[in-house]
Design a protein around this motif. Structure first.
Motif, PDB file in Angstrom:
ATOM      1  N   LYS A 154      46.881  34.267  45.006  1.00 18.74           N
ATOM      2  CA  LYS A 154      45.582  35.075  44.790  1.00 18.74           C
ATOM      3  C   LYS A 154      44.826  34.901  45.986  1.00 18.74           C
ATOM      4  N   ASP A 211      43.191  44.036  47.050  1.00 19.56           N
ATOM      5  CA  ASP A 211      43.023  45.173  47.760  1.00 19.56           C
ATOM      6  C   ASP A 211      41.717  45.810  47.278  1.00 19.56           C
ATOM      7  N   GLY A 224      41.614  42.336  33.335  1.00 24.65           N
ATOM      8  CA  GLY A 224      42.666  42.784  34.439  1.00 24.65           C
ATOM      9  C   GLY A 224      42.049  43.651  35.480  1.00 24.65           C
ATOM     10  N   VAL A 225      40.602  43.334  35.637  1.00 23.05           N
ATOM     11  CA  VAL A 225      40.140  44.122  37.000  1.00 23.05           C
ATOM     12  C   VAL A 225      40.064  42.936  38.112  1.00 23.05           C
ATOM     13  N   GLY A 226      40.683  41.865  38.094  1.00 27.54           N
ATOM     14  CA  GLY A 226      40.610  41.103  39.291  1.00 27.54           C
ATOM     15  C   GLY A 226      39.634  39.797  39.342  1.00 27.54           C
ATOM     16  N   LYS A 227      39.137  39.485  38.363  1.00 26.00           N
ATOM     17  CA  LYS A 227      38.033  38.442  38.206  1.00 26.00           C
ATOM     18  C   LYS A 227      38.771  37.032  38.519  1.00 26.00           C
ATOM     19  N   THR A 228      39.804  36.671  37.770  1.00 22.91           N
ATOM     20  CA  THR A 228      40.544  35.642  38.171  1.00 22.91           C
ATOM     21  C   THR A 228      41.014  35.427  39.749  1.00 22.91           C
ATOM     22  N   HIS A 229      41.674  36.570  40.154  1.00 23.63           N
ATOM     23  CA  HIS A 229      42.067  36.570  41.622  1.00 23.63           C
ATOM     24  C   HIS A 229      40.991  36.478  42.724  1.00 23.63           C
ATOM     25  N   TYR A 262      43.224  46.779  36.742  1.00 29.92           N
ATOM     26  CA  TYR A 262      44.358  46.847  37.799  1.00 29.92           C
ATOM     27  C   TYR A 262      45.626  46.599  37.244  1.00 29.92           C
TER      28      TYR A 262
HETATM   29  P1  ADP Z   1      41.070  39.446  35.219  1.00 31.76           P
HETATM   30  O1  ADP Z   1      41.083  38.058  35.466  1.00 31.76           O
HETATM   31  O2  ADP Z   1      40.002  40.351  35.477  1.00 31.76           O
HETATM   32  O3  ADP Z   1      41.668  39.692  33.824  1.00 31.76           O
HETATM   33  P2  ADP Z   1      43.349  39.308  37.047  1.00 31.76           P
HETATM   34  O4  ADP Z   1      42.714  38.794  38.424  1.00 31.76           O
HETATM   35  O5  ADP Z   1      44.044  38.160  36.332  1.00 31.76           O
HETATM   36  O6  ADP Z   1      42.300  39.891  36.378  1.00 31.76           O
HETATM   37  O7  ADP Z   1      44.157  40.651  37.595  1.00 31.76           O
HETATM   38  C1  ADP Z   1      45.218  41.078  36.899  1.00 31.76           C
HETATM   39  C2  ADP Z   1      46.516  41.042  38.004  1.00 31.76           C
HETATM   40  O8  ADP Z   1      46.156  42.250  38.839  1.00 31.76           O
HETATM   41  C3  ADP Z   1      46.625  39.921  38.932  1.00 31.76           C
HETATM   42  O9  ADP Z   1      48.083  40.002  38.975  1.00 31.76           O
HETATM   43  C4  ADP Z   1      45.921  40.287  40.192  1.00 31.76           C
HETATM   44  O10 ADP Z   1      46.545  39.485  41.097  1.00 31.76           O
HETATM   45  C5  ADP Z   1      46.081  41.781  40.171  1.00 31.76           C
HETATM   46  N1  ADP Z   1      44.928  42.198  40.744  1.00 31.76           N
HETATM   47  C6  ADP Z   1      43.649  42.731  40.177  1.00 31.76           C
HETATM   48  N2  ADP Z   1      43.007  43.399  40.979  1.00 31.76           N
HETATM   49  C7  ADP Z   1      43.341  43.427  42.093  1.00 31.76           C
HETATM   50  C8  ADP Z   1      43.134  44.053  43.418  1.00 31.76           C
HETATM   51  N3  ADP Z   1      41.955  44.513  43.562  1.00 31.76           N
HETATM   52  N4  ADP Z   1      44.184  43.855  44.349  1.00 31.76           N
HETATM   53  C9  ADP Z   1      45.073  43.313  44.216  1.00 31.76           C
HETATM   54  N5  ADP Z   1      45.736  42.776  43.163  1.00 31.76           N
HETATM   55  C10 ADP Z   1      44.679  42.633  41.924  1.00 31.76           C
END
Ligand code: ADP
Ligand code: MG
Length: 255
Positions: A71, A77, A112-117, A240
């Motif tokens: 991550k 992206d 699922g919006v990429g917060k953890t990533h 995402y």
């Molecule tokens: P959240 O923490 O908001 O629930 P995550 O960071 O766990 O979301 O993201 C969910 C999945 O989607 C992960 O596998 C993450 O790597 C991927 N992901 C989310 N946003 C993006 C992005 N903009 N580009 C690439 N991968 C993404």
């Protein structure tokens, strides 16, 4: 081989200079070929040692941070997330001033919006900028601190975490309201206030944090300390995960 050359590997081992130990002879050959001065040869070897030492240090700090693998900013992206300000994320990742000032970063948005990533990606770069970080699921860290508290060792546990300039509290809102548990979360926040940074991800806004802390007074006190010096990011896109899933299904339908 002279006596000095015989004892050199041993001396370098004693001094813990593994790169010079492995490279002094190759570099000697190169130095002779290129006509380097003694000081050029010496400074080349020492630079190599320092460079490898730095790489080993970064690797050690990445391992201890327990970041989710893969991550990084390279795999994020930005074109998928219109509400994210790319230069803002780049600055947070590349300029650790905010960590040195013990500021916080809070990332809000639905699942699922990429917060953890994003949190992990920023931490990876901060480690490369010599900042020590630790990634934790908030629920798991709260349980660890709760155990420490029950053994009367909470101050030691909090002090141990001080070696990390940044702690990522992932999924703050998954913590269940329970007086004993969440008071340690408050103690962690209060302990780090104005001395160390936190990166918090949450899919619940502050308004809903009354469900995390035992009472409103504690919620207000926690939020006050967190936001006093903080950058707040709201990610608003469609999930995402879901869009990736939909794209896969659509792709499957076509074929
Ligand atoms: P959240 O923490 O908001 O629930 P995550 O960071 O766990 O979301 O993201 C969910 C999945 O989607 C992960 O596998 C993450 O790597 C991927 N992901 C989310 N946003 C993006 C992005 N903009 N580009 C690439 N991968 C993404
Ligand atoms: Mg997450």
């Amino acid at each position: 081989m002279s006596n000095q050359q015989h004892s050199l590997p041993l001396l370098l081992k004693k001094l813990r200079l593994p790169t010079i130990h492995d490279q002094w002879h190759n570099k000697e050959v190169e130095a002779e070929k290129k006509g380097w001065s003694y000081s050029h040869y010496l400074s080349d070897l020492i630079s190599l040692e320092l460079c490898h030492r730095e790489q080993r240090r970064i690797q050690r700090h990445i391992t201890e941070a327990r970041l989710p693998p893969g991550k990084t900013l390279d795999t994020f992206d930005f074109s998928k997330t219109k509400s994210i300000n790319t230069p803002q994320i780049t600055t947070l990742a590349e300029d650790p001033t905010w960590v040195k000032q013990a500021c916080n970063l809070m990332i809000f948005g639905p699942s699922g919006v990429g917060k953890t990533h994003l949190a992990a990606a920023i931490a990876y770069r901060l480690i490369e900028h010599s900042i020590r970080a630790f990634f934790a699921s908030t629920v798991a860290l709260v349980q660890t601190l709760q155990r420490a508290k029950s053994e009367y060792k909470l101050p030691e546990a909090l002090a141990k975490l001080d070696r990390f300039a940044v702690i990522i509290l992932d999924d703050m809102s998954y913590v269940k309201k329970n007086e004993a548990e969440t008071s340690v979360l408050f103690e962690l926040i209060a302990h780090r206030y104005e001395t160390r940074s936190l990166i918090i991800t949450s899919n619940q806004s502050f308004k809903e944090w009354d469900q995390i802390f035992p009472d409103t007074t504690m919620t207000v006190a926690a939020v006050d300390r967190l936001v006093h010096h903080a950058t707040i990011i709201n990610v608003e896109e469609e999930s995402y995960r879901r869009s990736f899933h939909n794209a896969t299904i659509k792709g499957g339908e076509k074929s």
